[in-house]
Design a protein around this motif. Structure first.
Motif, short mmCIF file in Angstrom:
data_model
loop_
_atom_site.label_atom_id
_atom_site.label_comp_id
_atom_site.label_asym_id
_atom_site.label_seq_id
_atom_site.Cartn_x
_atom_site.Cartn_y
_atom_site.Cartn_z
N ILE A 121 20.84 7.39 -39.32
CA ILE A 121 19.74 7.14 -40.24
C ILE A 121 18.50 7.94 -39.84
O ILE A 121 17.78 8.48 -40.69
CB ILE A 121 19.43 5.63 -40.30
N ILE A 146 16.20 3.70 -47.46
CA ILE A 146 17.00 4.71 -48.17
C ILE A 146 17.60 4.03 -49.39
O ILE A 146 18.54 3.24 -49.28
CB ILE A 146 18.10 5.29 -47.26
N TYR A 205 24.08 9.95 -51.49
CA TYR A 205 24.66 9.84 -50.15
C TYR A 205 26.15 9.50 -50.30
O TYR A 205 26.47 8.42 -50.79
CB TYR A 205 23.94 8.75 -49.35
N VAL A 216 18.73 11.34 -41.21
CA VAL A 216 18.47 11.36 -42.65
C VAL A 216 16.98 11.29 -42.92
O VAL A 216 16.42 12.04 -43.74
CB VAL A 216 19.20 10.19 -43.35
N LYS A 217 16.30 10.38 -42.24
CA LYS A 217 14.87 10.18 -42.46
C LYS A 217 14.07 11.43 -42.06
O LYS A 217 12.96 11.65 -42.57
CB LYS A 217 14.38 8.98 -41.66
N ILE A 258 24.41 5.59 -53.33
CA ILE A 258 25.46 5.74 -52.32
C ILE A 258 26.78 5.78 -53.04
O ILE A 258 27.05 4.93 -53.91
CB ILE A 258 25.42 4.59 -51.30
N GLN A 287 14.71 14.10 -49.29
CA GLN A 287 15.91 13.28 -49.35
C GLN A 287 16.91 13.87 -50.35
O GLN A 287 16.51 14.44 -51.38
CB GLN A 287 15.56 11.84 -49.75
N GLN A 301 22.16 -1.23 -43.39
CA GLN A 301 21.25 -0.54 -42.49
C GLN A 301 20.54 0.62 -43.18
O GLN A 301 19.35 0.86 -42.93
CB GLN A 301 21.98 -0.08 -41.23
N PHE A 302 21.24 1.32 -44.05
CA PHE A 302 20.59 2.39 -44.82
C PHE A 302 19.52 1.81 -45.73
O PHE A 302 18.40 2.34 -45.81
CB PHE A 302 21.64 3.16 -45.64
N ARG A 303 19.84 0.72 -46.41
CA ARG A 303 18.86 0.11 -47.32
C ARG A 303 17.66 -0.46 -46.55
O ARG A 303 16.51 -0.31 -46.96
CB ARG A 303 19.52 -0.98 -48.15
#
Length: 390
Positions: free
Chosen positions: A214, A248, A227, A217-218, A252, A223, A242-244
């Motif tokens: 993550i 993010i 994904y 990605v950040k 997905i 962005q 965890q992404f949310r």
């Protein structure tokens, strides 16, 4: 990548839990082995598939069976352990003396199970393992009731390219055959379309902390449009949540491993804006009357709706197997194999099935599901324009 198969000794008389749908007499029954992970990490897909298979066998037997005999569907639990998977294959051959086998929704289990069936000359039809390499890896007794990962990955790539954009993040589980192949085929088709993978990353199969991925990605200057995450059912909820939680929120996209309501229930509305490819729209509003009939019969038998499309694949696999026995006019394994390889326009509830003796993989359309407020909605039905080679 494939899991390493654990070396084992087959102990004479070893009995794992078995469930039989008929009598044990070989005189008035036709024995079919059903290998599934009824427990363990893959059970969220395999257990519904096994339940669909049992429902089909009961319906066939209630209608008089096939060739004047009842179907004896013998279920054995692989526990999603590759050594146990190989053991139950030996049991089907040596102890149960089945004439055919169905089962499994993952490629690693099929790779542990299939070679034993092949050596014994027993035709094996996987309900939901989607590696298009399986028939060539195992041999001429290996058939698939589902489309290949190259088909669903191409459908997902084309859908995402058209709906979301040309820039994608790509994350994949490096520990299993399914996610490795699914991810490869997605990348092949997406880049062929003109898409760009702005960042590619991977993780270990049993990972529970995705903070490192993550963070990368950040750190991107912009962005991506979406994904693509190739994941197994048992870690999808963790990675999505965890992404949310990290903010993010973009689309997905994944494969049929996402077709498991348990992870959706565990993350709640964090599942919004998630899309996945699968084998059928598992909903009573599915316009296919045959699917509606199956849906209602499953609900009546088990007291709840089918969990996912894998229940329908298990159901189709048994009906497809019995159709081959009927056309063969015999329960001889070689005759069943020949008939299965001559299947034309079989009306499966997950789609029309054609099989030939060369590829042994049906060509089917792909259903794309969108999650909204923890509910499945039908996003699209896709026949990909071009499919990567296996």
């Amino acid at each position: 990548m494939k899991r390493s198969l654990i070396a084992f000794l087959v102990i004479a008389g070893l009995v794992l839990g078995a469930c039989s749908g008929g009598t044990s007499s070989s005189g008035n029954t036709i024995k079919i082995g059903g290998g599934f992970a009824l427990t363990g990490d893959e059970s969220s897909l395999d257990l519904p598939a096994a339940n669909g298979a049992k429902l089909a066998a009961e319906e066939i037997n209630s209608a008089g069976g096939v060739l004047g005999k009842q179907i004896d569907l013998i279920l054995r639990d692989s526990q999603y352990k590759m050594d146990v998977t190989a053991q139950i294959a030996q049991q089907f051959v040596e102890q149960d003396k089945v004439v055919a086998a169905v089962g499994f929704t993952d490629s690693d289990s099929v790779l542990a199970f299939g070679p034993i069936m092949q050596k014994a000359g027993i035709p094996f039809l996987t309900a939901g393992a989607t590696s298009p390499k399986l028939p060539s890896q195992i041999g001429d007794n290996m058939f698939m009731a589902c489309f290949g990962d190259n088909v669903q990955a191409a459908a997902g790539a084309e859908f995402a390219f058209q709906q979301f954009g040309k820039n994608a993040y790509f994350l994949w589980d490096k520990g299993v055959e399914y996610t490795t192949l699914l991810g490869k085929y997605f990348k092949d088709r997406f880049t062929q379309l003109g898409g760009t993978i702005v960042l590619e990353d991977q993780y270990d199969d049993k990972a529970t902390d995705f903070s490192a991925q993550i963070a990368k990605v950040k750190a991107l200057p912009n962005q991506p449009d979406f994904y693509y995450i190739a994941a197994m059912p048992y870690n999808i909820g963790t990675v999505v949540k965890q992404f949310r939680d990290a903010g993010i929120t973009g689309p997905i996209v994944g494969g049929d491993g996402y077709d498991d309501p348990s992870w959706i229930q565990s993350v709640g509305n964090a599942s919004n804006n998630v899309f996945f490819t699968t084998h059928a729209f598992n909903d009573p509003s599915n316009p296919n009357p045959a699917y509606q009939k199956f849906y209602n019969a499953y609900k009546t038998k088990y007291g709840h709706e089918p969990e996912n499309a894998f229940a329908a694949l298990g159901y189709d696999a048994v009906y497809l197997r019995v159709d081959a026995i009927k056309r063969a006019g015999s329960a001889d394994p070689a005759a069943i194999r020949t008939a299965l390889g001559q299947t034309k326009d079989f009306p499966g509830i997950t789609g029309k099935i054609n099989l030939d003796a060369a590829t042994r993989i049906p060509q089917k359309g792909v259903t794309i599901i969108a999650l909204k407020d923890t509910k499945y909605t039908l996003a699209a039905e896709v026949v990909p324009q071009q499919v990567p080679a296996p």
